[in-house]
Structures are given as C-alpha cells and as structure tokens.
Design an enzyme around this catalytic site. Structure first.
Site, PDB file in Angstrom:
ATOM      1  N   ARG A 287      32.501 -14.595  17.007  1.00  0.00           N
ATOM      2  CA  ARG A 287      33.955 -14.751  16.903  1.00  0.00           C
ATOM      3  C   ARG A 287      34.611 -13.964  15.773  1.00  0.00           C
ATOM      4  O   ARG A 287      35.814 -14.088  15.562  1.00  0.00           O
ATOM      5  CB  ARG A 287      34.287 -16.240  16.781  1.00  0.00           C
ATOM      6  CG  ARG A 287      34.011 -16.945  18.085  1.00  0.00           C
ATOM      7  CD  ARG A 287      34.055 -18.435  17.986  1.00  0.00           C
ATOM      8  NE  ARG A 287      33.640 -19.009  19.260  1.00  0.00           N
ATOM      9  CZ  ARG A 287      33.339 -20.276  19.452  1.00  0.00           C
ATOM     10  NH1 ARG A 287      33.430 -21.125  18.460  1.00  0.00           N
ATOM     11  NH2 ARG A 287      32.980 -20.710  20.614  1.00  0.00           N
TER      12      ARG A 287
ATOM     13  N   PRO B 217      28.025 -23.619  11.245  1.00  0.00           N
ATOM     14  CA  PRO B 217      27.488 -23.558   9.887  1.00  0.00           C
ATOM     15  C   PRO B 217      28.295 -24.382   8.885  1.00  0.00           C
ATOM     16  O   PRO B 217      29.403 -24.031   8.507  1.00  0.00           O
ATOM     17  CB  PRO B 217      27.557 -22.061   9.559  1.00  0.00           C
ATOM     18  CG  PRO B 217      27.498 -21.391  10.882  1.00  0.00           C
ATOM     19  CD  PRO B 217      28.219 -22.302  11.821  1.00  0.00           C
ATOM     20  N   GLU B 218      27.727 -25.499   8.504  1.00  0.00           N
ATOM     21  CA  GLU B 218      28.226 -26.278   7.375  1.00  0.00           C
ATOM     22  C   GLU B 218      27.113 -26.200   6.339  1.00  0.00           C
ATOM     23  O   GLU B 218      26.184 -25.410   6.484  1.00  0.00           O
ATOM     24  CB  GLU B 218      28.526 -27.722   7.804  1.00  0.00           C
ATOM     25  CG  GLU B 218      29.571 -27.796   8.923  1.00  0.00           C
ATOM     26  CD  GLU B 218      29.927 -29.217   9.349  1.00  0.00           C
ATOM     27  OE1 GLU B 218      29.843 -30.134   8.520  1.00  0.00           O
ATOM     28  OE2 GLU B 218      30.282 -29.408  10.522  1.00  0.00           O
TER      29      GLU B 218
END
Length: 282
Positions: A117, A2-3
């Site tokens: 994560r 995700p950018e």
DNA sequence: AGGGAAACCCGAACGC
DNA sequence: TGCGTTCGGGTTTCCC
C-alpha cells in the site's frame, strides 16, 4: 498489521535470524535499489544511495513501531505502516511484486522492503532521536509504573482508545492490540481517560503488557494477506469477532467506529456507564 | 486540548 | 461473469 509485536518479531529475525531469513549483523552494503522514490521520507535520494554504500550493519533495534538498522555511520529507520514487510534472501531469489527497495550486501544476499500500500517510509539519518523525538514511553519501560500510568491518564481528558493509540502518549499499540487490551481490562473504548480508576489503570497496564507479550510470543498476527508467520490472530477475543459470542459472557461482540477506526468490544464486559450509585460515570 | 475529516494506497470483499 | 463500490490499516495534516 505491523504493531509493536510484529516489528519486534522482524527485528529479532534480522538480528538473530528467523522468519525464513538470515541474521544481517556484520553484513556490508554493496548497492541499493530504490524502486519507489517516495519511500524515502526525508533527505535526497542520491545522498542516501551514495552514503549507505560500504556501511556495515552494527545492530537492529526497535523503538515503538520503528525498526532501526544501525550502520557504521548512519541509521536506516523503517516504519512499516499498514502493509510493510521485510525479507532477507539470496540474490538468485526472484524479486516480488510491491518490492519498494532492495538493499544488496556483498555476500550475495539482499534485504527487500515490500509494501503493497505504499504507506511505509524510511529515514536515513545520523541520529535516530530526531525521528522519534515525539514518542511516548515504551509499554515495557520499567519506569512506567502503574501509578505513573494512572497519573498520565488522569492528566488527559480523552477517549481511552484513541489515547492508547496516540504514539506520543504510549508508543507501540495499534488497533488490534488496543482492542484486545481494553477487552482484557474490561474497559469500554469510549471511556474518558480521566474517569479511569487507579485499579482500572493498573489492570489496563497489565493487559497492555500481556497482549503485547502474547503477540511477541506468537511472532505477531497474520491478518489479511500482508504479514507472514505470526499466530496471534488465533487468540483474538474481540478483534474481528463482531457477531460472535464473547468467550467470557456469551454476549455478541459489537463493532463501532471510534476516531475513524473499527473498534471491537463486548458490550457486557466493557460497560460505558456503571449503574452503581457513587461511581463516577464516563 | 480534543476531535473529526481527509489524505496517502492497494487489493479483498461485497453488491448488483 | 464482470463491473463498480466500499472497506481497512497507521500516521500526518488541517480545521473546528
């Protein structure tokens, strides 16, 4: 990962529907299950769980890589970090491994925040400004002109790649889009920002906007197993292309470490030192 | 001010 | 096959 384009894709899906889920505007919260307490970055869990109940979604906004669910009285801010993702489903749909929070609405749907994560975080606040006070400009901010961008680069004396990824300098770029933008602008990742010429700065700003626009147009990049639905990864020119030939010149793409990040570049298209006398090195 | 390293995490990919 | 090791991605924090 995700950018900016991936977060924007998720924002649009929540605001208008898409990515396999419905728009959530107007939906009222009935209950929240926080399945992993440390997801909540600040504030206390009980206060959050109590206060969000009954609030309706007013809008879904984005600032840099932050996703902002705007409710009646509070904002629920998400940062997806490396592996965060959001699904909107009917309650009969089974929960999934790595779901960290479930936001149940009164209409029988829920929003699931899934994060393998556990790097992702949420903030439940009255004023989102306190969360993103230190962010630099949005890449598409109209007041960020080429000449201003050049000035900002000149004021710093940093390696260009870590500088572009510094969210307090420019907000939204991550590793992938930075590598692709530097390749498009033909700028070596280790160039000192103070050595970037006016023309290079112009090209770089155009490249950043081009890459982000393409990313958004393609619904983001699906790489690894974490992000769903995007296609931008099919257009990568350098990211993950080490060992492959450059599409422009045929030189083998290289990978190196810059500021603890894997960095991909074409050693012919993106030269660190120019041999032409009279052009400043570095 | 700039830069390096470590920490936070997990699963995939790799090496043996 | 199975085990252990390495890697990577975004950000913060600490230290030189």
């Amino acid at each position: 990962m995700p950018e900016l384009p991936e977060v924007e894709t998720i924002r649009r899906a929540l605001q208008h529907g898409g990515r396999g889920g419905a728009a959530i505007i107007g939906w009222q919260v009935q209950r929240v299950d926080l399945l992993w307490d440390r997801l909540l970055a600040t504030g206390n869990k009980k206060g959050f769980l109590d206060e969000i109940n009954g609030q309706k979604v007013i809008a879904v906004n984005r600032r840099a890589k932050f996703l902002d669910l705007e409710f009646d009285r509070h904002h629920l801010i998400f940062h997806l970090r490396m592996s965060g993702d959001i699904r909107v489903e009917e309650n009969q749909h089974p929960f999934q491994k790595h779901d960290r929070m479930l936001l149940f609405f009164e209409n029988g749907f829920h929003l699931a925040f899934n994060d393998t994560r556990k790097f992702g975080r949420i903030w439940f606040v009255k004023d989102p400004q306190e969360i993103w006070a230190n962010l630099g400009p949005e890449p598409f901010d109209e007041t960020l002109t080429a000449s201003l961008f050049f000035d900002l680069l000149q004021r710093k004396k940093r390696k260009i790649k870590p500088l572009l990824m510094d969210q307090s300098f420019l907000a939204g770029l991550g590793n992938i889009y930075t590598d692709e933008a530097l390749f498009q602008a033909k700028i070596h990742p280790l160039r000192n920002s103070g050595s970037i010429s006016q023309l290079e700065a112009e090209n770089l700003l155009v490249a950043i906007r081009d890459q982000l626009s393409e990313g958004i147009k393609n619904n983001g990049s699906s790489i690894d197993w974490v992000y769903r639905g995007g296609n931008f990864q099919n257009t990568f020119q350098v990211y993950g292309k080490n060992g492959k030939e450059c599409s422009i010149c045929g030189t083998v793409i290289e990978k190196m470490q810059v500021g603890q990040r894997g960095t991909h570049f074409c050693p012919s298209c993106q030269v660190l030192f120019r041999l032409n006398p009279g052009i400043k090195e570095g």
